[in-house]
Design an enzyme around this catalytic site. Structure first.
Site, PDB file in Angstrom:
ATOM      1  N   CYS A 111       0.800  -1.226   0.000  1.00  0.00           N
ATOM      2  CA  CYS A 111       0.000   0.000   0.000  1.00  0.00           C
ATOM      3  C   CYS A 111       0.835   1.279   0.000  1.00  0.00           C
ATOM      4  O   CYS A 111       0.306   2.362  -0.264  1.00  0.00           O
ATOM      5  CB  CYS A 111      -0.956  -0.001   1.189  1.00  0.00           C
ATOM      6  SG  CYS A 111      -2.080  -1.415   1.207  1.00  0.00           S
ATOM      7  N   HIS A 247      -3.502   7.165   1.195  1.00  0.00           N
ATOM      8  CA  HIS A 247      -3.884   5.802   0.824  1.00  0.00           C
ATOM      9  C   HIS A 247      -5.269   5.512   1.367  1.00  0.00           C
ATOM     10  O   HIS A 247      -5.566   5.760   2.545  1.00  0.00           O
ATOM     11  CB  HIS A 247      -2.873   4.811   1.383  1.00  0.00           C
ATOM     12  CG  HIS A 247      -3.333   3.393   1.357  1.00  0.00           C
ATOM     13  ND1 HIS A 247      -3.835   2.791   0.224  1.00  0.00           N
ATOM     14  CD2 HIS A 247      -3.391   2.441   2.356  1.00  0.00           C
ATOM     15  CE1 HIS A 247      -4.174   1.548   0.512  1.00  0.00           C
ATOM     16  NE2 HIS A 247      -3.916   1.311   1.791  1.00  0.00           N
ATOM     17  N   ASN A 277     -10.069  -0.723  -0.599  1.00  0.00           N
ATOM     18  CA  ASN A 277      -8.620  -0.596  -0.543  1.00  0.00           C
ATOM     19  C   ASN A 277      -8.008  -1.310  -1.751  1.00  0.00           C
ATOM     20  O   ASN A 277      -8.083  -2.529  -1.856  1.00  0.00           O
ATOM     21  CB  ASN A 277      -8.118  -1.229   0.761  1.00  0.00           C
ATOM     22  CG  ASN A 277      -6.614  -1.158   0.933  1.00  0.00           C
ATOM     23  OD1 ASN A 277      -5.875  -0.901  -0.018  1.00  0.00           O
ATOM     24  ND2 ASN A 277      -6.154  -1.397   2.141  1.00  0.00           N
TER      25      ASN A 277
END
Length: 320
Positions: A111, A247, A277
């Site tokens: 990520c 993020h 996500n």
């Protein structure tokens, strides 16, 4: 000399699963997921791959930048879900684009990948080694998610985002990045390409494992700390930053970061409700959406910040 983003692109599969779809698979509900994560639906690939999504996002970015594939000097693809071990995803993207003059490699930082890739692109351009860089974050997380684990499967989706960089006058600002391998076990996934992988599959360790509580505690502490350190190093003030593009892991994390920094949540755009996500693709997808909506104006100061497996995290400053 700095690398200026001159074009962006993104892609997500048309197929999606909303929270009600997941409620048919595990013991959960739309209300439960929305309240704890902010996710409403996530795009799930049927026919796409990590490479095909990366190619579609890249083509959109090149078109937006007015750059031809053969003008690219470097292609970096950030992914933890590449189609193959070799050749790397970046070389596969090069082949599909016809970017015959580009050097290619993959980056594996989960990520944090697009953020770390952004820093790498800046470093290569500022050194004069490369002139025109394509950075892509592409993930097919649906292939490594445990769809029986309601604590993690509600979070993840598939997608890709890309940005094209070219040299511009300016001084490269410092970036802030960290890693803590000693805490990496809180977010992990074993490879199937190893001795005894059949047993690993039976154990369930070849799908994503996440200690959600520990990841949350880590993120809400370290991400604002990294942003504050970035402000200290650059001499910028939080109130002078136009956008904080984080993020997209969990809406509650983003809200907590804004609260700890004492910055209006209006400066923290989100799209987690639509995509969930998407790991290394999330910052890039959001950046592209903002660009195409006309939200990004020349001269605006933007903080990019990400965190994820490793554990790794950090923040960088860019001027649009």
């Amino acid at each position: 000399m700095i690398g200026k983003i001159c074009g962006t692109g993104s892609y997500a599969p048309s197929n999606y699963w909303d929270n009600n779809d997941l409620a048919k698979m595990v013991d959960t509900s739309d209300e439960w997921i929305r309240e704890r994560t902010g996710v409403v639906r996530r795009h799930i690939s049927v026919d796409d791959t990590t490479v095909s999504m990366a190619v579609k996002a890249s083509r959109a970015a090149l078109e937006n930048a007015g750059v031809k594939p053969e003008e690219l000097d470097l292609i970096i693809v950030s992914t933890i879900t590449s189609n193959k071990i070799i050749p790397c995803a970046a070389c596969e993207v090069q082949k599909e684009l016809g970017a015959v003059n580009a050097t290619c490699f993959d980056m594996s930082a989960a990520c944090s990948g697009f953020l770390f890739g952004y820093n790498a692109a800046q470093a290569y351009i500022s050194s004069g080694m490369y002139q025109t860089v394509l950075l892509v974050g592409s993930e097919m997380l649906s292939q490594i998610v445990n769809w029986q684990d309601r604590s993690s499967c509600i979070l993840f989706g598939d997608g890709a985002g890309a940005a094209v960089f070219r040299p511009a006058e300016g001084v490269l600002p410092p970036c802030v990045t960290y890693s803590d391998g000693a805490k990496g076990q809180v977010l992990s996934c074993e490879s199937r390409h190893q001795k005894g992988w059949e047993e690993k599959v039976k154990e369930g360790s070849t799908v994503v494992y996440m200690d959600g509580r520990e990841v949350f505690k880590f993120a809400v502490k370290q991400e604002p700390a990294a942003i504050r350190k970035l402000m200290e190093l650059t001499g910028e003030k939080l109130e002078d930053i136009d956008w904080f593009i984080l993020h997209q892991a969990n809406l509650r994390i983003i809200e907590s970061v804004a609260k700890r920094l004492k910055v209006d949540m209006a400066k923290f755009p989100t799209n987690i409700h639509e995509y969930g996500n998407t790991s290394s693709a999330s910052i890039a997808i959001l950046l592209d959406e903002m660009n195409r909506k006309g939200m990004l104006k020349e001269g605006q100061k933007i903080v990019l910040s990400g965190f994820g497996a490793g554990l790794s995290w950090g923040a960088s400053l860019l001027t649009w």
